[in-house]
Write a protein that holds these residues in place. Structure first.
Motif, mmCIF file in Angstrom:
data_model
loop_
_atom_site.group_PDB
_atom_site.id
_atom_site.type_symbol
_atom_site.label_atom_id
_atom_site.label_comp_id
_atom_site.label_asym_id
_atom_site.label_seq_id
_atom_site.Cartn_x
_atom_site.Cartn_y
_atom_site.Cartn_z
ATOM 1 N N ASP A 123 47.065 34.752 30.555
ATOM 2 C CA ASP A 123 46.262 35.913 30.205
ATOM 3 C C ASP A 123 45.905 35.796 28.732
ATOM 4 O O ASP A 123 46.759 35.567 27.887
ATOM 5 C CB ASP A 123 47.056 37.208 30.419
ATOM 6 N N GLN B 140 34.372 42.870 28.940
ATOM 7 C CA GLN B 140 35.000 42.286 30.116
ATOM 8 C C GLN B 140 34.177 42.578 31.367
ATOM 9 O O GLN B 140 34.699 42.589 32.482
ATOM 10 C CB GLN B 140 36.422 42.812 30.269
ATOM 11 N N LYS C 177 34.227 40.589 34.779
ATOM 12 C CA LYS C 177 35.330 40.735 35.728
ATOM 13 C C LYS C 177 35.004 41.680 36.878
ATOM 14 O O LYS C 177 35.817 41.828 37.791
ATOM 15 C CB LYS C 177 36.575 41.266 35.017
ATOM 16 N N GLN D 100 34.900 51.840 42.560
ATOM 17 C CA GLN D 100 35.949 50.956 42.045
ATOM 18 C C GLN D 100 36.014 49.626 42.797
ATOM 19 O O GLN D 100 36.790 48.749 42.437
ATOM 20 C CB GLN D 100 37.308 51.649 42.145
ATOM 21 N N ASN E 21 35.404 46.120 43.599
ATOM 22 C CA ASN E 21 34.932 44.924 42.909
ATOM 23 C C ASN E 21 34.538 43.886 43.963
ATOM 24 O O ASN E 21 35.371 43.386 44.697
ATOM 25 C CB ASN E 21 36.031 44.364 42.000
ATOM 26 N N ARG F 271 40.109 44.866 43.279
ATOM 27 C CA ARG F 271 40.497 45.748 42.165
ATOM 28 C C ARG F 271 40.393 44.956 40.867
ATOM 29 O O ARG F 271 40.995 43.899 40.721
ATOM 30 C CB ARG F 271 41.913 46.292 42.365
ATOM 31 N N GLU G 273 41.669 45.239 38.062
ATOM 32 C CA GLU G 273 42.917 44.958 37.344
ATOM 33 C C GLU G 273 43.631 43.713 37.878
ATOM 34 O O GLU G 273 44.566 43.221 37.257
ATOM 35 C CB GLU G 273 43.859 46.173 37.363
ATOM 36 N N ASN G 274 43.201 43.184 39.012
ATOM 37 C CA ASN G 274 43.819 41.981 39.585
ATOM 38 C C ASN G 274 43.072 40.693 39.231
ATOM 39 O O ASN G 274 43.438 39.623 39.712
ATOM 40 C CB ASN G 274 43.919 42.118 41.101
ATOM 41 N N TYR G 275 42.057 40.774 38.393
ATOM 42 C CA TYR G 275 41.254 39.599 38.035
ATOM 43 C C TYR G 275 42.125 38.466 37.480
ATOM 44 O O TYR G 275 42.019 37.329 37.915
ATOM 45 C CB TYR G 275 40.187 39.997 37.012
ATOM 46 N N GLU G 276 42.996 38.758 36.527
ATOM 47 C CA GLU G 276 43.838 37.720 35.919
ATOM 48 C C GLU G 276 44.790 37.102 36.942
ATOM 49 O O GLU G 276 45.015 35.902 36.930
ATOM 50 C CB GLU G 276 44.624 38.250 34.713
#
Length: 123
Positions: free
Chosen positions: A3, A26, A29, A48, A50, A86, A88-91
């Motif tokens: 990250d 960002q 993403k 929300q 993605n 989601r 927030e799960n990209y990384e």
């Protein structure tokens, strides 16, 4: 891939790792494809959702993908999973690409079975 803070690219050899090479935002993403015939395809707030990883790149990892799935016979059913959808799960998804690559190298073939997702026109 580790990250990295926004604006701090990994040293990829072909690009200098100096600050300012990558966008300070960002937005890359997240992509929401509201014109898709199947939108929204999962039970989550549409704004929300993605769509960047519409077909989950971790499907081939089977039971070790980290998502919320079940099996219907030999078919992996991902219709209840929102992990790739989601932002927030990209990384997490990016960190898994080495595993996907290693699997492809070791098998030399596509995974067996097919995915079943809500509203995909199959059973």
């Amino acid at each position: 891939m580790d990250d990295l803070p926004v604006g701090q690219p990994a040293d990829r050899g072909d690009r200098p790792a100096a600050s300012g090479d990558w966008p300070a935002t960002q937005h890359y993403k997240f992509f929401n494809h509201t014109a898709c015939e199947f939108y929204p395809c999962h039970d989550m707030p549409a704004e929300q959702l993605n769509c960047l990883f519409c077909f989950c790149p971790l499907y081939c990892l089977g039971s070790t993908c980290g998502g919320n799935f079940s099996y219907i016979g030999d078919i992996k059913d991902c219709s209840a999973c929102t992990l790739p959808h989601r932002v927030e799960n990209y990384e997490y998804l990016m960190r898994q690409f080495e595993r996907v690559s290693n699997l492809a190298k070791s098998t030399g073939q596509a995974p067996r079975g097919r995915a079943v997702c809500e509203n995909d026109g199959t059973d």
